[in-house]
Design a protein around this motif. Structure first.
Motif, PDB file in Angstrom:
ATOM      1  N   LYS A 336      -7.987   9.569 -22.029  1.00 11.91           N
ATOM      2  CA  LYS A 336      -9.217  10.254 -21.653  1.00 11.91           C
ATOM      3  C   LYS A 336      -9.268  10.163 -20.135  1.00 11.91           C
ATOM      4  N   PRO A 337      -8.908  11.251 -19.458  1.00 10.70           N
ATOM      5  CA  PRO A 337      -8.533  11.147 -18.049  1.00 10.70           C
ATOM      6  C   PRO A 337      -9.692  11.023 -17.070  1.00 10.70           C
ATOM      7  N   PHE A 338      -9.380  10.325 -15.995  1.00 17.38           N
ATOM      8  CA  PHE A 338     -10.191  10.295 -14.794  1.00 17.38           C
ATOM      9  C   PHE A 338      -9.343  10.975 -13.720  1.00 17.38           C
ATOM     10  N   TYR A 339      -9.703  12.227 -13.396  1.00 18.58           N
ATOM     11  CA  TYR A 339      -8.932  12.985 -12.426  1.00 18.58           C
ATOM     12  C   TYR A 339      -9.342  12.597 -11.008  1.00 18.58           C
ATOM     13  N   THR A 340      -8.351  12.266 -10.200  1.00 16.81           N
ATOM     14  CA  THR A 340      -8.639  11.792  -8.850  1.00 16.81           C
ATOM     15  C   THR A 340      -7.492  12.144  -7.917  1.00 16.81           C
ATOM     16  N   ASP A 341      -7.687  11.875  -6.644  1.00 13.58           N
ATOM     17  CA  ASP A 341      -6.692  12.164  -5.611  1.00 13.58           C
ATOM     18  C   ASP A 341      -5.515  11.195  -5.738  1.00 13.58           C
ATOM     19  N   PHE A 342      -4.297  11.748  -5.881  1.00 14.39           N
ATOM     20  CA  PHE A 342      -3.088  10.938  -6.001  1.00 14.39           C
ATOM     21  C   PHE A 342      -2.199  11.046  -4.750  1.00 14.39           C
ATOM     22  N   LYS A 343      -2.691  11.609  -3.683  1.00  9.57           N
ATOM     23  CA  LYS A 343      -1.808  11.993  -2.585  1.00  9.57           C
ATOM     24  C   LYS A 343      -1.183  10.809  -1.859  1.00  9.57           C
ATOM     25  N   ASN A 344      -1.955   9.789  -1.589  1.00  8.64           N
ATOM     26  CA  ASN A 344      -1.436   8.654  -0.828  1.00  8.64           C
ATOM     27  C   ASN A 344      -0.655   7.698  -1.719  1.00  8.64           C
ATOM     28  N   SER A 345       0.342   7.047  -1.150  1.00  9.44           N
ATOM     29  CA  SER A 345       1.161   6.101  -1.915  1.00  9.44           C
ATOM     30  C   SER A 345       1.052   4.702  -1.327  1.00  9.44           C
ATOM     31  N   LEU A 346       1.380   3.728  -2.147  1.00  9.11           N
ATOM     32  CA  LEU A 346       1.378   2.326  -1.726  1.00  9.11           C
ATOM     33  C   LEU A 346       2.560   1.649  -2.389  1.00  9.11           C
ATOM     34  N   ASP A 347       3.306   0.853  -1.619  1.00  9.64           N
ATOM     35  CA  ASP A 347       4.513   0.239  -2.165  1.00  9.64           C
ATOM     36  C   ASP A 347       4.217  -1.024  -2.967  1.00  9.64           C
ATOM     37  N   SER A 348       3.342  -1.879  -2.432  1.00  9.29           N
ATOM     38  CA  SER A 348       3.156  -3.171  -3.083  1.00  9.29           C
ATOM     39  C   SER A 348       1.818  -3.784  -2.684  1.00  9.29           C
ATOM     40  N   VAL A 349       1.418  -4.821  -3.439  1.00  6.64           N
ATOM     41  CA  VAL A 349       0.223  -5.600  -3.107  1.00  6.64           C
ATOM     42  C   VAL A 349       0.609  -7.076  -3.141  1.00  6.64           C
ATOM     43  N   SER A 350      -0.099  -7.876  -2.349  1.00  8.07           N
ATOM     44  CA  SER A 350       0.200  -9.312  -2.284  1.00  8.07           C
ATOM     45  C   SER A 350      -0.563 -10.060  -3.370  1.00  8.07           C
ATOM     46  N   ALA A 351       0.073 -11.092  -3.922  1.00  6.56           N
ATOM     47  CA  ALA A 351      -0.555 -11.845  -5.006  1.00  6.56           C
ATOM     48  C   ALA A 351       0.083 -13.209  -5.146  1.00  6.56           C
ATOM     49  N   LYS A 352      -0.575 -14.063  -5.907  1.00  4.02           N
ATOM     50  CA  LYS A 352       0.006 -15.309  -6.387  1.00  4.02           C
ATOM     51  C   LYS A 352       0.087 -15.189  -7.901  1.00  4.02           C
ATOM     52  N   VAL A 353       1.275 -15.287  -8.447  1.00  2.00           N
ATOM     53  CA  VAL A 353       1.472 -15.243  -9.888  1.00  2.00           C
ATOM     54  C   VAL A 353       1.940 -16.610 -10.344  1.00  2.00           C
ATOM     55  N   ASP A 354       1.126 -17.250 -11.164  1.00  2.00           N
ATOM     56  CA  ASP A 354       1.422 -18.608 -11.628  1.00  2.00           C
ATOM     57  C   ASP A 354       1.662 -19.547 -10.440  1.00  2.00           C
ATOM     58  N   GLY A 355       0.836 -19.341  -9.388  1.00  2.00           N
ATOM     59  CA  GLY A 355       0.880 -20.205  -8.218  1.00  2.00           C
ATOM     60  C   GLY A 355       1.937 -19.873  -7.199  1.00  2.00           C
ATOM     61  N   VAL A 356       2.727 -18.835  -7.439  1.00  2.00           N
ATOM     62  CA  VAL A 356       3.818 -18.481  -6.531  1.00  2.00           C
ATOM     63  C   VAL A 356       3.445 -17.222  -5.753  1.00  2.00           C
ATOM     64  N   ASP A 357       3.524 -17.299  -4.418  1.00  2.00           N
ATOM     65  CA  ASP A 357       3.270 -16.124  -3.586  1.00  2.00           C
ATOM     66  C   ASP A 357       4.323 -15.062  -3.870  1.00  2.00           C
ATOM     67  N   THR A 358       3.854 -13.839  -4.067  1.00  2.00           N
ATOM     68  CA  THR A 358       4.788 -12.766  -4.403  1.00  2.00           C
ATOM     69  C   THR A 358       4.217 -11.434  -3.972  1.00  2.00           C
ATOM     70  N   SER A 359       5.068 -10.443  -3.960  1.00  2.00           N
ATOM     71  CA  SER A 359       4.670  -9.066  -3.671  1.00  2.00           C
ATOM     72  C   SER A 359       4.859  -8.264  -4.952  1.00  2.00           C
ATOM     73  N   LEU A 360       3.780  -7.680  -5.435  1.00  4.42           N
ATOM     74  CA  LEU A 360       3.840  -6.918  -6.684  1.00  4.42           C
ATOM     75  C   LEU A 360       4.109  -5.456  -6.382  1.00  4.42           C
ATOM     76  N   LYS A 361       5.211  -4.960  -6.827  1.00  8.46           N
ATOM     77  CA  LYS A 361       5.548  -3.553  -6.601  1.00  8.46           C
ATOM     78  C   LYS A 361       4.627  -2.669  -7.431  1.00  8.46           C
ATOM     79  N   VAL A 362       4.041  -1.684  -6.772  1.00  5.92           N
ATOM     80  CA  VAL A 362       3.164  -0.747  -7.472  1.00  5.92           C
ATOM     81  C   VAL A 362       3.979   0.035  -8.505  1.00  5.92           C
ATOM     82  N   GLY A 363       3.402   0.205  -9.682  1.00  5.02           N
ATOM     83  CA  GLY A 363       4.085   0.930 -10.754  1.00  5.02           C
ATOM     84  C   GLY A 363       4.954   0.057 -11.623  1.00  5.02           C
ATOM     85  N   THR A 364       4.694  -1.276 -11.609  1.00  2.00           N
ATOM     86  CA  THR A 364       5.496  -2.178 -12.424  1.00  2.00           C
ATOM     87  C   THR A 364       4.605  -2.951 -13.397  1.00  2.00           C
TER      88      THR A 364
END
Length: 441
Positions: A336-364
């Motif tokens: 059930k869609p929410f139509y929105t602007d998709f023009k800009n892209s982003l490679d990754s976001v910063s996070a801690k996963v299970d206490g470990v600093d990491t970069s989460l690739k967008v789309g994974t």
């Protein structure tokens, strides 16, 4: 009266979908090299024949070609496949003799013809599903000359081709290989020579007859609709392997050819689909409906990119405004869609996963054993669907340590309640999604 209303309702939905679903052109996929012969492998010309398009799909996902070339098209009739219909603009396999340029599928027919007439194509193998079991003489209602299931079909005995002109001999090689590997005696394959030029007016309009009139060796392989799809794929792949051997095209198949293994490949739980390069979903185990799902505004569904190891995925509009994600004829989920602007892209976001600093690739899809902390940023906000930040109306869930117990299960994308959407925005612009899979190993 109720049944009549249900039938009317069904056809109203179908014709609405058919009317709004324009013809979708296909993209041939080439395997191998130019150091040998070339097979053109086609499936799905009728959208309600899943044996053919699933066979080509399994072939593309698993087989390797080391000498020679295969040009493969899982479905030449994608729009009808998505609707599980023989042909929403008429039978595509009856448009090869004469066709008005005004026909909605004219471009697709020209595309198929251009592939068939390529100089490097030595052989055309066309995969179909047919009713019952073809038999040269009448046995019963399911086994007779008017049935098309489990047969190898030619239009005539020979064609003017230097190496593969003896169509009967070619078909006999396919038949011998299939019949040496039958699952049951009743599945036996037979030669079906339609003698098209002598009076089969319908077959005069078909793909294989067009091919032989252009001096291409062309054969159709039919699997019975009485069989499960996995068994149909099994017999089609036997036919494909026979032709590969005939053409001395070298191949590797990394699994034992059985219906069970074919089923496991078709429904491999590791299969995913990447949508427009911004989000990846598992193909199986999804909830029937995913609400408020971001899709690009103003972009036709056929132009939204779907990337996967599977090659028969598509998006189908529904009467209620939802969008079905389909795998061949099968609905994986409905957006059930929410139509929105998709023009800009982003490679990754910063996070801690299970206490470990990491970069989460967008789309994974990110595996989280214990907890995840999404680092705040002035460049974007992250809305985690299924988490409500206490005493806050902000749609930004960064800066919070989250574990599975913090999530509201009904908002997960999967039936098991383990996978949640982390949607990334800058203002109202959608910049991508990361899936958080709790309990991941």
């Amino acid at each position: 009266m109720l049944l009549r209303l249900l039938i009317i309702s069904f056809f109203s939905v179908f014709f609405l979908s058919a009317k709004t679903l324009a013809p979708i052109d296909f993209k041939p996929i080439t395997m191998g090299d130019d150091n040998g012969k070339t097979l053109l492998l086609l499936g799905g010309i009728q959208g309600d024949e899943p044996g053919g398009f699933n066979a080509v799909n399994v072939f593309l996902m698993t087989y390797k070609i080391s000498h020679g070339k295969v040009i493969a098209v899982p479905s030449t009739n994608i729009h009808s496949m998505l609707l599980n219909h023989r042909g929403i603009y008429g039978d595509l396999n009856r448009k090869f003799a004469t066709l008005s340029p005004k026909d909605k599928e004219y471009g697709i027919i020209q595309h198929i013809k251009s592939l068939i007439t390529r100089k490097d194509v030595d052989f055309v193998l066309h995969l179909h599903d047919g009713s019952g079991f073809f038999r040269p003489t009448y046995i019963d209602a399911k086994h007779n000359p008017n049935r098309w299931g489990n047969c190898t079909t030619i239009d005539q005995q020979t064609v003017d081709h230097e190496e593969y002109g003896d169509l009967v001999d070619n078909a006999d090689k396919i038949l011998s290989h299939i019949n040496a590997n039958l699952l049951e005696p009743d599945h036996k394959y037979h030669l079906h020579n339609t003698h098209t030029k002598k009076g089969d007016k319908e077959m005069l309009k078909a793909l294989t007859y067009f091919a032989i009139t252009h001096n291409k060796a062309a054969i159709a392989n039919e699997a019975s609709k009485e069989l499960t799809v996995a068994k149909r794929v099994y017999y089609h792949l036997l036919a494909v392997e026979s032709v590969l051997k005939m053409l001395d095209i070298h191949y590797e198949r990394p699994f034992k050819l059985t219906p069970l293994n074919i089923y496991r490949i078709m429904f491999d739980k590791s299969l995913t689909v990447d949508i427009d390069g911004k989000m990846t979903l598992p193909m199986f185990g999804l909830r029937p409906t995913l609400n408020y799902f971001p899709l690009p505004e103003g972009v036709p569904l056929a132009d939204i990119t779907l990337e996967s190891r599977a090659h028969i995925l598509g998006l189908l509009p529904n009467k209620d405004g939802s969008i079905s994600l389909k795998y061949g004829n099968r609905v994986l989920t409905r957006f059930k869609p929410f139509y929105t602007d998709f023009k800009n892209s982003l490679d990754s976001v910063s996070a801690k996963v299970d206490g470990v600093d990491t970069s989460l690739k967008v789309g994974t899809i990110v595996k989280v054993k214990k907890d995840v902390f999404l680092e705040p940023s002035s460049d974007y906000r992250i809305n985690i669907i299924g988490y409500v930040k206490p005493n806050s109306k902000e749609l930004d869930d960064t800066g919070v340590l989250l574990s599975h117990k913090d999530m509201i299960k009904r908002f997960s994308i999967d039936k098991a309640g383990m996978i949640y959407r982390a949607e990334i925005y800058s203002g109202e612009v959608f910049r991508g999604m990361v899936l958080l899979e709790f309990g991941g190993k």
